[in-house]
Structure formats: C-alpha cells, structure tokens
Scaffold this motif. Structure first.
Motif, PDB file in Angstrom:
ATOM      1  N   GLY A  28       0.797  -1.226   0.000  1.00 52.54           N
ATOM      2  CA  GLY A  28       0.000   0.000   0.000  1.00 52.54           C
ATOM      3  C   GLY A  28       0.821   1.261   0.000  1.00 52.54           C
ATOM      4  O   GLY A  28       0.293   2.357  -0.234  1.00 52.54           O
ATOM      5  N   GLU A  58       0.764   9.144  -8.255  1.00 56.94           N
ATOM      6  CA  GLU A  58       1.444   8.296  -7.289  1.00 56.94           C
ATOM      7  C   GLU A  58       0.824   6.906  -7.311  1.00 56.94           C
ATOM      8  O   GLU A  58      -0.385   6.758  -7.145  1.00 56.94           O
ATOM      9  N   LEU A  59       1.660   5.915  -7.540  1.00 54.68           N
ATOM     10  CA  LEU A  59       1.199   4.530  -7.623  1.00 54.68           C
ATOM     11  C   LEU A  59       1.802   3.718  -6.481  1.00 54.68           C
ATOM     12  O   LEU A  59       3.023   3.719  -6.290  1.00 54.68           O
ATOM     13  N   SER A  60       0.945   3.052  -5.732  1.00 52.12           N
ATOM     14  CA  SER A  60       1.425   2.083  -4.757  1.00 52.12           C
ATOM     15  C   SER A  60       1.837   0.817  -5.493  1.00 52.12           C
ATOM     16  O   SER A  60       1.579   0.663  -6.700  1.00 52.12           O
ATOM     17  N   THR A  83       0.436  -1.969  -5.073  1.00 50.87           N
ATOM     18  CA  THR A  83      -0.837  -2.605  -5.437  1.00 50.87           C
ATOM     19  C   THR A  83      -1.376  -2.036  -6.740  1.00 50.87           C
ATOM     20  O   THR A  83      -1.796  -2.781  -7.638  1.00 50.87           O
ATOM     21  N   THR A  84      -1.378  -0.715  -6.855  1.00 50.49           N
ATOM     22  CA  THR A  84      -1.873  -0.077  -8.079  1.00 50.49           C
ATOM     23  C   THR A  84      -0.975  -0.401  -9.260  1.00 50.49           C
ATOM     24  O   THR A  84      -1.443  -0.657 -10.377  1.00 50.49           O
ATOM     25  N   THR A  85       0.328  -0.400  -9.025  1.00 45.35           N
ATOM     26  CA  THR A  85       1.271  -0.769 -10.082  1.00 45.35           C
ATOM     27  C   THR A  85       1.008  -2.188 -10.555  1.00 45.35           C
ATOM     28  O   THR A  85       0.999  -2.465 -11.765  1.00 45.35           O
ATOM     29  N   ASN A 107      -1.749  -3.770 -10.557  1.00 45.59           N
ATOM     30  CA  ASN A 107      -2.967  -3.798 -11.366  1.00 45.59           C
ATOM     31  C   ASN A 107      -2.680  -3.373 -12.798  1.00 45.59           C
ATOM     32  O   ASN A 107      -3.140  -4.018 -13.758  1.00 45.59           O
ATOM     33  N   TRP A 108      -1.888  -2.304 -12.960  1.00 43.26           N
ATOM     34  CA  TRP A 108      -1.508  -1.860 -14.301  1.00 43.26           C
ATOM     35  C   TRP A 108      -0.663  -2.919 -15.008  1.00 43.26           C
ATOM     36  O   TRP A 108      -0.814  -3.158 -16.210  1.00 43.26           O
ATOM     37  N   LYS A 153      -2.897  -5.802 -16.248  1.00 43.64           N
ATOM     38  CA  LYS A 153      -3.643  -5.433 -17.444  1.00 43.64           C
ATOM     39  C   LYS A 153      -2.736  -5.394 -18.676  1.00 43.64           C
ATOM     40  O   LYS A 153      -3.101  -5.880 -19.756  1.00 43.64           O
ATOM     41  N   TRP A 204       5.760   7.280 -15.530  1.00 47.49           N
ATOM     42  CA  TRP A 204       5.329   6.100 -14.773  1.00 47.49           C
ATOM     43  C   TRP A 204       4.970   4.935 -15.686  1.00 47.49           C
ATOM     44  O   TRP A 204       5.173   3.760 -15.328  1.00 47.49           O
ATOM     45  N   ASP A 226      -7.892  -7.653 -14.370  1.00 52.67           N
ATOM     46  CA  ASP A 226      -7.133  -7.095 -13.259  1.00 52.67           C
ATOM     47  C   ASP A 226      -6.147  -8.088 -12.658  1.00 52.67           C
ATOM     48  O   ASP A 226      -5.400  -7.741 -11.739  1.00 52.67           O
TER      49      ASP A 226
END
Length: 223
Positions: free
Chosen positions: A15, A31-33, A35-37, A39-40, A43, A68, A136
């Motif tokens: 996180g 800003e990417l955590s 977790t978000t990274t 997900n990208w 995909k 990013w 995802d």
C-alpha cells in the motif's frame, strides 16, 4: 535467485508509494502504490499475451520517456518473459512522438490521467483504449526463469533476469530522479523493489524546484 517477475508480488508493504511521477511543466502528479502498479502490470501483461501473442523471448521496444508508464511496461514485459530492447523489436511502444516501425506498434499520449490521444494515432494502437479493459489479474502460462533474457540495449551487455536482479542492489530509500535513460530506470526500479524503496521521477524542474520537491517528498536525490 528470484526473477524480475517475482519482485513486485514480493513487496512487503504494497500500500505504500512505489512510483511517483511529478511533471512541473503541466502540474500533473501521479502516485502509484505497489498494489496499483501490480494492477496496471496485470492489465498490460494480459494485453501482451492475450492480444499481442507475446511469449518468452519476444522483443519489446519501450520508446517511452521516464514516465510512470515506462516503469509499468518494464515490469509487464519481464512478467511475460519478454526482452526489453531498443532495436529490432517485435512490439514497439511509443510516446506521443509516434516513432517506430515494428510489426506491432502501440502508443501512449502521456496526457494526464492516462488519457487517450485527441485524434487516433495513425499506424499505432492507442494504449489508453486497449489497456483499461484488460483483466485485473494475470497468471502466466509460461514463467520466465533466472536465465531468461531481460534487457538488451545497444552499447551495453545484455542481461538476463538473474543478472539484472544482481545489478539492482537493494535500496530502501525514496529516491528522486530526473528523466534518464532506459537502463538506468530499469536498475533503479529493480533496486527499489528489492530494497522496499520507491522512486520519484520529476520532469521539467529547475535546480530550486528539484530541491523543494526532494524536501516535500522526503526523497534522496539520485546523482
């Protein structure tokens, strides 16, 4: 020895911020955590495998600047076992300059919030129109191993997963950098992932702005 594909899932505090993009010219800050990274990456990896037929050894040219999205594409390529290159590629990823002659050509507008091109980019697939709709989660059928090729850039020795992991010494710091070359970014990314650190990429800043951002972000300025 872990592979490059193992590093992101192994982040202990997913996180926390991992990648921060700060463009002083446009005012955009992303800003990417971890977790978000992830997900990208899932995909993008799904796009590579399911729609572009990427496999172990596929050559992917990442013609994006230190944005990013460059880091997402590095991780996505390594996740599917593709080799990141700057020439003789099977798949080319361009920025808004729309440079590339690969059999498969993709492009990112680099507009704020990952927006699409205002007009469809002729001869290129707009990433903003094909990545968001991908799953995802991504589970590879073919998993890269330590000896799988990872980075093959002109003027430097090629690196496999083990070699790049070894070169990217663990760095627990929050590191601030200005835009740089692809090899440097690859090594910084691996170092941050291995050490539990993070990266802040600042574009369009003068020396005073850079120092202020470093203080605000509590980041160490990379030489």
């Amino acid at each position: 020895m872990p592979t490059l594909a193992d590093l992101l899932p192994a982040v202990r505090e997913p996180g926390r911020p991992l990648l921060t993009w700060d463009d002083r010219t446009t005012g955009e800050r992303v800003e990417l955590s971890a977790t978000t990274t992830a997900n990208w990456v899932a995909k993008t990896a799904s796009l590579l495998v399911d729609e572009l037929d990427a496999e172990i050894g596929t050559r992917v040219r990442i013609g994006l600047p230190s944005h990013w999205l460059r880091f997402v594409w590095l991780l996505s390529s390594w996740t599917v076992g593709a080799v990141v290159v700057d020439r003789d590629a099977d798949i080319g990823v361009s920025g808004p300059d729309l440079v590339g002659d690969e059999p498969v050509r993709l492009a990112a507008s680099l507009r704020p919030l990952g927006g699409p091109f205002v007009s469809p980019p002729e001869g290129f697939v707009d990433l903003a129109t094909v990545v968001p709709g991908q799953p995802d989660a991504f589970t590879p059928l073919d998993v890269p191993h330590a000896g799988s090729a990872a980075l093959d850039l002109a003027g430097a020795d090629p690196l496999d997963h083990a070699g790049l992991v070894e070169l990217g010494a663990p760095d627990p710091r929050r590191v601030l950098v200005e835009p740089g070359d692809l090899r440097r970014d690859a090594l910084l990314l691996v170092s941050a992932l291995r050490g539990g650190g993070s990266l802040v990429v600042v574009a369009g800043a003068d020396a005073d702005q850079l120092e202020r951002v470093a203080q605000q972000e509590r980041a160490h300025v990379h030489p």
